[in-house]
Design a protein around this motif. Structure first.
Motif, PDB file in Angstrom:
ATOM      1  N   TYR A   1       1.725  -9.887 -10.718  1.00 55.81           N
ATOM      2  CA  TYR A   1       2.109  -8.579 -10.192  1.00 55.81           C
ATOM      3  C   TYR A   1       1.069  -7.594 -10.710  1.00 55.81           C
ATOM      4  N   ARG A   2       0.155  -7.169  -9.842  1.00 54.10           N
ATOM      5  CA  ARG A   2      -0.957  -6.312 -10.253  1.00 54.10           C
ATOM      6  C   ARG A   2      -0.889  -4.964  -9.566  1.00 54.10           C
ATOM      7  N   LEU A   3      -1.278  -3.932 -10.289  1.00 54.66           N
ATOM      8  CA  LEU A   3      -1.347  -2.576  -9.747  1.00 54.66           C
ATOM      9  C   LEU A   3      -2.809  -2.162  -9.646  1.00 54.66           C
ATOM     10  N   GLY A   4      -3.126  -1.386  -8.623  1.00 56.87           N
ATOM     11  CA  GLY A   4      -4.474  -0.856  -8.450  1.00 56.87           C
ATOM     12  C   GLY A   4      -4.417   0.494  -7.770  1.00 56.87           C
ATOM     13  N   GLN A   5      -5.512   1.229  -7.899  1.00 56.73           N
ATOM     14  CA  GLN A   5      -5.594   2.556  -7.298  1.00 56.73           C
ATOM     15  C   GLN A   5      -6.938   2.679  -6.605  1.00 56.73           C
ATOM     16  N   SER A   6      -6.957   3.306  -5.451  1.00 51.94           N
ATOM     17  CA  SER A   6      -8.194   3.497  -4.715  1.00 51.94           C
ATOM     18  C   SER A   6      -9.164   4.334  -5.548  1.00 51.94           C
ATOM     19  N   SER A   7     -10.406   3.891  -5.604  1.00 53.81           N
ATOM     20  CA  SER A   7     -11.414   4.655  -6.343  1.00 53.81           C
ATOM     21  C   SER A   7     -11.892   5.863  -5.550  1.00 53.81           C
ATOM     22  N   SER A   8     -11.646   5.872  -4.239  1.00 55.60           N
ATOM     23  CA  SER A   8     -12.084   7.004  -3.420  1.00 55.60           C
ATOM     24  C   SER A   8     -10.963   7.974  -3.062  1.00 55.60           C
ATOM     25  N   VAL A  55       0.869  -1.176   0.000  1.00 54.95           N
ATOM     26  CA  VAL A  55       0.000   0.000   0.000  1.00 54.95           C
ATOM     27  C   VAL A  55       0.903   1.223   0.000  1.00 54.95           C
ATOM     28  N   LEU A  56       0.726   2.075  -0.998  1.00 51.77           N
ATOM     29  CA  LEU A  56       1.525   3.293  -1.127  1.00 51.77           C
ATOM     30  C   LEU A  56       0.600   4.507  -1.057  1.00 51.77           C
ATOM     31  N   HIS A  57       1.031   5.528  -0.352  1.00 46.85           N
ATOM     32  CA  HIS A  57       0.321   6.808  -0.315  1.00 46.85           C
ATOM     33  C   HIS A  57       1.245   7.823  -0.982  1.00 46.85           C
ATOM     34  N   SER A  58       0.864   8.239  -2.182  1.00 45.83           N
ATOM     35  CA  SER A  58       1.706   9.205  -2.887  1.00 45.83           C
ATOM     36  C   SER A  58       1.469  10.599  -2.322  1.00 45.83           C
ATOM     37  N   HIS A  59       2.462  11.441  -2.494  1.00 54.22           N
ATOM     38  CA  HIS A  59       2.252  12.849  -2.188  1.00 54.22           C
ATOM     39  C   HIS A  59       1.244  13.388  -3.199  1.00 54.22           C
ATOM     40  N   PRO A  60       0.350  14.289  -2.786  1.00 55.24           N
ATOM     41  CA  PRO A  60      -0.627  14.842  -3.730  1.00 55.24           C
ATOM     42  C   PRO A  60       0.062  15.422  -4.969  1.00 55.24           C
ATOM     43  N   GLY A  61      -0.490  15.092  -6.129  1.00 57.87           N
ATOM     44  CA  GLY A  61       0.070  15.568  -7.384  1.00 57.87           C
ATOM     45  C   GLY A  61       1.157  14.675  -7.952  1.00 57.87           C
ATOM     46  N   LEU A  82       8.373  10.014  -3.870  1.00 57.53           N
ATOM     47  CA  LEU A  82       7.014  10.233  -4.365  1.00 57.53           C
ATOM     48  C   LEU A  82       5.949   9.852  -3.343  1.00 57.53           C
ATOM     49  N   CYS A  83       6.348   9.168  -2.256  1.00 57.25           N
ATOM     50  CA  CYS A  83       5.385   8.623  -1.293  1.00 57.25           C
ATOM     51  C   CYS A  83       5.617   9.134   0.122  1.00 57.25           C
ATOM     52  N   SER A  84       4.516   9.269   0.834  1.00 52.44           N
ATOM     53  CA  SER A  84       4.597   9.580   2.259  1.00 52.44           C
ATOM     54  C   SER A  84       4.542   8.307   3.090  1.00 52.44           C
ATOM     55  N   VAL A  85       3.926   7.251   2.545  1.00 51.74           N
ATOM     56  CA  VAL A  85       3.784   5.978   3.259  1.00 51.74           C
ATOM     57  C   VAL A  85       3.969   4.839   2.268  1.00 51.74           C
ATOM     58  N   VAL A  86       4.706   3.813   2.710  1.00 52.36           N
ATOM     59  CA  VAL A  86       4.805   2.551   1.979  1.00 52.36           C
ATOM     60  C   VAL A  86       4.625   1.439   3.012  1.00 52.36           C
ATOM     61  N   GLN A  87       3.604   0.621   2.837  1.00 50.75           N
ATOM     62  CA  GLN A  87       3.370  -0.514   3.728  1.00 50.75           C
ATOM     63  C   GLN A  87       3.453  -1.786   2.901  1.00 50.75           C
ATOM     64  N   ILE A  88       4.223  -2.752   3.390  1.00 52.06           N
ATOM     65  CA  ILE A  88       4.380  -4.032   2.705  1.00 52.06           C
ATOM     66  C   ILE A  88       3.861  -5.114   3.628  1.00 52.06           C
ATOM     67  N   PRO A 146      -7.251   8.897  -4.933  1.00 48.89           N
ATOM     68  CA  PRO A 146      -6.266   8.595  -5.968  1.00 48.89           C
ATOM     69  C   PRO A 146      -4.814   8.614  -5.490  1.00 48.89           C
ATOM     70  N   THR A 147      -4.561   9.077  -4.274  1.00 46.96           N
ATOM     71  CA  THR A 147      -3.190   9.051  -3.770  1.00 46.96           C
ATOM     72  C   THR A 147      -2.827   7.692  -3.172  1.00 46.96           C
ATOM     73  N   VAL A 148      -3.808   6.786  -3.043  1.00 49.60           N
ATOM     74  CA  VAL A 148      -3.567   5.455  -2.482  1.00 49.60           C
ATOM     75  C   VAL A 148      -3.479   4.449  -3.625  1.00 49.60           C
ATOM     76  N   ILE A 149      -2.331   3.785  -3.699  1.00 46.09           N
ATOM     77  CA  ILE A 149      -2.044   2.840  -4.784  1.00 46.09           C
ATOM     78  C   ILE A 149      -1.671   1.500  -4.161  1.00 46.09           C
ATOM     79  N   PHE A 150      -2.084   0.425  -4.819  1.00 48.16           N
ATOM     80  CA  PHE A 150      -1.859  -0.927  -4.317  1.00 48.16           C
ATOM     81  C   PHE A 150      -1.032  -1.732  -5.317  1.00 48.16           C
TER      82      PHE A 150
END
Length: 136
Positions: free
Chosen positions: A81-88, A50-56, A124-130, A90-94
Motif C-alpha cells: 500500500y503505497r502513497l505518492g504525490q504528483s511532482s507537478s 487517483v485523488l484530486h484534493s481541494h487546494p489547501g 477533502l477531494c474534488s475527484v476520486v478515481q479507483i 501537489p493536489t494530485v495524490i496516488f
C-alpha cells in the motif's frame, strides 16, 4: 456531496464499473458478482487510486491517507500500500495497492478504518478515481 469514482476491471476482457462513494457507503452500479468474477481471474488485485484534493487540503488529506495506509498494511490480505504525490501538481495524490485476492479487498472495504477513511477523504477531494490495474 458525491464523489465519482471509476473502477476499471482488467482481465481477459475489459469491463468498466462506475461506483459512487457517498458518506462512506459504496454503491455499485453493476452486480458485485459480475465484478468479482472478473477480479477472480487474477491471482491478486492491484488498485491505483487517483485523488484530486481541494487546494489547501493536501496536508490534511495526506495525514488521513497515512493513517489509512498504516491500518491497511496490518491487514493479512494487504501485499503493499503505497502513497505518492504528483511532482507537478501537489493536489494530485496516488495510492497504489496490492491485495492477495478479491476477497481480501472486499474484507478491507468493510473495515472501520476504510469506512471512516472514505468519510474523511470525501470532503477533502474534488475527484476520486479507483482503477483496477492489469500490469503488463
Amino acid at each position: 456531496m458525491e464523489i465519482l469514482a471509476i473502477r476499471v476491471i482488467a482481465s481477459a476482457k475489459k469491463y468498466a464499473d462506475t461506483i459512487t462513494l457517498n458518506a462512506g457507503v459504496r454503491k455499485v452500479s453493476s452486480p458485485d458478482a459480475y465484478r468479482d468474477s472478473a477480479m477472480a481471474a487474477q491471482e491478486h488485485v492491484d488498485l491505483l487510486v487517483v485523488l484530486h484534493s481541494h487546494p489547501g487540503q493536501e496536508q490534511e488529506l495526506n495525514q488521513v491517507l497515512e493513517n489509512l495506509r498504516d491500518a491497511s498494511v496490518a491487514e493479512p490480505g494487504c501485499v503493499h500500500y503505497r502513497l505518492g504525490q504528483s511532482s507537478s501538481n501537489p493536489t494530485v495524490i496516488f495510492i497504489q495497492e496490492r491485495w492477495v485476492d478479491a476477497a481480501a479487498l472486499r474484507d478491507h472495504e468493510t473495515t472501520s478504518h476504510f469506512l471512516s477513511g472514505v468519510a474523511k477523504i470525501q470532503p477533502l477531494c474534488s475527484v476520486v478515481q479507483i482503477h483496477n490495474v492489469d500490469w503488463k
